[in-house]
Motif scaffolding. Sequence first.
Motif, mmCIF file in Angstrom:
data_model
loop_
_atom_site.group_PDB
_atom_site.id
_atom_site.type_symbol
_atom_site.label_atom_id
_atom_site.label_comp_id
_atom_site.label_asym_id
_atom_site.label_seq_id
_atom_site.Cartn_x
_atom_site.Cartn_y
_atom_site.Cartn_z
ATOM 1 N N LEU A 45 0.834 -1.210 0.000
ATOM 2 C CA LEU A 45 0.000 0.000 0.000
ATOM 3 C C LEU A 45 0.863 1.251 0.000
ATOM 4 O O LEU A 45 0.568 2.222 -0.713
ATOM 5 C CB LEU A 45 -0.925 -0.019 1.221
ATOM 6 N N ILE A 46 1.931 1.245 0.790
ATOM 7 C CA ILE A 46 2.822 2.401 0.821
ATOM 8 C C ILE A 46 3.472 2.607 -0.543
ATOM 9 O O ILE A 46 3.539 3.731 -1.055
ATOM 10 C CB ILE A 46 3.903 2.203 1.905
ATOM 11 N N ALA A 47 3.937 1.535 -1.155
ATOM 12 C CA ALA A 47 4.583 1.641 -2.468
ATOM 13 C C ALA A 47 3.602 2.173 -3.505
ATOM 14 O O ALA A 47 3.939 3.063 -4.303
ATOM 15 C CB ALA A 47 5.123 0.287 -2.900
ATOM 16 N N LEU A 85 4.524 -4.166 -8.047
ATOM 17 C CA LEU A 85 5.977 -4.266 -8.027
ATOM 18 C C LEU A 85 6.483 -4.557 -6.618
ATOM 19 O O LEU A 85 7.414 -5.342 -6.430
ATOM 20 C CB LEU A 85 6.599 -2.978 -8.566
ATOM 21 N N SER A 86 5.872 -3.942 -5.622
ATOM 22 C CA SER A 86 6.254 -4.206 -4.241
ATOM 23 C C SER A 86 6.000 -5.659 -3.864
ATOM 24 O O SER A 86 6.824 -6.298 -3.207
ATOM 25 C CB SER A 86 5.493 -3.278 -3.292
ATOM 26 N N SER A 87 4.850 -6.183 -4.309
ATOM 27 C CA SER A 87 4.507 -7.567 -3.961
ATOM 28 C C SER A 87 5.475 -8.564 -4.583
ATOM 29 O O SER A 87 5.612 -9.688 -4.089
ATOM 30 C CB SER A 87 3.082 -7.885 -4.421
ATOM 31 N N LEU A 88 6.161 -8.155 -5.649
ATOM 32 C CA LEU A 88 7.097 -9.039 -6.335
ATOM 33 C C LEU A 88 8.544 -8.821 -5.901
ATOM 34 O O LEU A 88 9.427 -9.554 -6.351
ATOM 35 C CB LEU A 88 6.993 -8.833 -7.851
ATOM 36 N N SER A 89 8.778 -7.844 -5.040
ATOM 37 C CA SER A 89 10.147 -7.480 -4.685
ATOM 38 C C SER A 89 10.374 -7.549 -3.180
ATOM 39 O O SER A 89 9.956 -6.652 -2.445
ATOM 40 C CB SER A 89 10.463 -6.063 -5.185
ATOM 41 N N PRO A 90 11.046 -8.587 -2.695
ATOM 42 C CA PRO A 90 11.382 -8.635 -1.266
ATOM 43 C C PRO A 90 12.190 -7.426 -0.810
ATOM 44 O O PRO A 90 12.016 -6.947 0.315
ATOM 45 C CB PRO A 90 12.201 -9.924 -1.145
ATOM 46 N N ALA A 91 13.071 -6.914 -1.681
ATOM 47 C CA ALA A 91 13.894 -5.768 -1.303
ATOM 48 C C ALA A 91 13.035 -4.540 -1.021
ATOM 49 O O ALA A 91 13.282 -3.794 -0.064
ATOM 50 C CB ALA A 91 14.912 -5.466 -2.403
ATOM 51 N N VAL A 92 12.014 -4.307 -1.850
ATOM 52 C CA VAL A 92 11.122 -3.166 -1.635
ATOM 53 C C VAL A 92 10.336 -3.343 -0.345
ATOM 54 O O VAL A 92 10.188 -2.407 0.451
ATOM 55 C CB VAL A 92 10.168 -2.987 -2.837
ATOM 56 N N LEU A 95 12.499 -2.553 2.509
ATOM 57 C CA LEU A 95 12.748 -1.116 2.576
ATOM 58 C C LEU A 95 11.580 -0.369 3.216
ATOM 59 O O LEU A 95 11.782 0.611 3.947
ATOM 60 C CB LEU A 95 13.018 -0.570 1.161
ATOM 61 N N LEU A 96 10.361 -0.837 2.962
ATOM 62 C CA LEU A 96 9.173 -0.114 3.402
ATOM 63 C C LEU A 96 8.600 -0.620 4.725
ATOM 64 O O LEU A 96 7.514 -0.207 5.115
ATOM 65 C CB LEU A 96 8.097 -0.193 2.307
ATOM 66 N N THR A 97 9.302 -1.497 5.403
ATOM 67 C CA THR A 97 8.852 -1.978 6.708
ATOM 68 C C THR A 97 9.983 -1.851 7.714
ATOM 69 O O THR A 97 11.160 -1.839 7.341
ATOM 70 C CB THR A 97 8.391 -3.445 6.652
ATOM 71 N N SER A 98 9.636 -1.761 8.970
ATOM 72 C CA SER A 98 10.652 -1.627 10.013
ATOM 73 C C SER A 98 11.218 -2.997 10.379
ATOM 74 O O SER A 98 10.556 -4.028 10.220
ATOM 75 C CB SER A 98 10.048 -0.976 11.256
ATOM 76 N N SER A 99 12.445 -2.997 10.884
ATOM 77 C CA SER A 99 13.056 -4.254 11.309
ATOM 78 C C SER A 99 12.267 -4.878 12.459
ATOM 79 O O SER A 99 12.150 -6.102 12.551
ATOM 80 C CB SER A 99 14.506 -4.018 11.727
ATOM 81 N N ALA A 100 11.692 -4.033 13.318
ATOM 82 C CA ALA A 100 10.909 -4.557 14.439
ATOM 83 C C ALA A 100 9.673 -5.295 13.947
ATOM 84 O O ALA A 100 9.329 -6.366 14.462
ATOM 85 C CB ALA A 100 10.505 -3.424 15.371
ATOM 86 N N SER A 101 8.987 -4.747 12.946
ATOM 87 C CA SER A 101 7.786 -5.410 12.432
ATOM 88 C C SER A 101 8.139 -6.706 11.720
ATOM 89 O O SER A 101 7.416 -7.701 11.816
ATOM 90 C CB SER A 101 7.016 -4.479 11.494
ATOM 91 N N ARG A 102 9.276 -6.728 11.034
ATOM 92 C CA ARG A 102 9.698 -7.967 10.376
ATOM 93 C C ARG A 102 10.062 -9.028 11.407
ATOM 94 O O ARG A 102 9.723 -10.204 11.251
ATOM 95 C CB ARG A 102 10.873 -7.690 9.425
ATOM 96 N N ARG A 103 10.768 -8.630 12.442
ATOM 97 C CA ARG A 103 11.115 -9.595 13.499
ATOM 98 C C ARG A 103 9.874 -10.169 14.151
ATOM 99 O O ARG A 103 9.807 -11.370 14.467
ATOM 100 C CB ARG A 103 11.997 -8.928 14.556
ATOM 101 N N GLU A 104 8.863 -9.326 14.366
ATOM 102 C CA GLU A 104 7.630 -9.809 14.991
ATOM 103 C C GLU A 104 6.907 -10.790 14.081
ATOM 104 O O GLU A 104 6.369 -11.801 14.546
ATOM 105 C CB GLU A 104 6.718 -8.631 15.322
#
Length: 207
Positions: A45-47, A85-92, A95-104
Motif C-alpha cells: 500500500l505504501i509503495a 511491483l512491491s509484492s514481487l520485490s522482497p527488497a522493496v 525497505l518499506l517496513t521496520s526491522s521490528a515489524s519484520r522480526r515480529e
Amino acid sequence: MARDILSDPEKTALVAAVKNVEQRSSAEVVIAFRGCSGRYLDADLIAGSLLAFLTLWFQLFTPWEFSLPVILGSPVLAGALGALLSSLSPAVRRLLTSSASRRERVRLGALAAFHDMRVSETRERTGVLVYVSLLERAAAVVPDTGVRRQVPREAWDTAARAIETAAAGASPALPVAETVRGLGGVLAPALPRREDDVNELPDEVGR
C-alpha cells in the motif's frame, strides 16, 4: 520438502545437519524455511501510494498538458503498478517496513510452525524448531520445555544467535546448516542420546 525456495544441495546439507545433531543428542531438530512470514500488504500500500502521488505531482507541475481523464486515471494505474511491483520485490518490502515489524512477523511465524509441525509432541519435550524466513532475512530458534530446562541459558543463547546471524544473508541455507550442526555441541552434554532413542520428527526441511 521445501520446493523452489531451496536447491537440492541446500536441502541435503540441512537434512545432514539435523541428523548430525540427533545422532549426538536426544533432541529432535526440525528446520522450516519460508519465503516470507507475512502478507506485507502495508508495504504494498505504501509503495502504491507513493507512486500514485509522484505520478499526480508530475502531471500537475510538468510543463506538459494532460487531459482530465488522464490526470484522474494515471495515479490509480500507477498506484496499482507500485503495489504489484512491491509484492514481487522482497527488497522493496524490506525497505518499506521496520526491522521490528519484520522480526515480529518471524516470531509469530515460528510459533505457528512450532505448533503446526508438532515440535512439542516429543516424549521428553526435547524438540527444537529452526525457522528461517527469506524475505526478512531472519531466523527464530524455538526450543521446547525440555531443552529450556536442561541446556544452560548462556550456551543456548550463543548458539541461537549464531543461527540468526547465518540467516541474515542473501543465501542463508548453507550457513544455517553449518550453524545447526553447532547445536549438537550445546545439546549433547545436557541431553545425551538414549540407547532407545527413536526419530520422532521428520528430518526433511519443512515449508
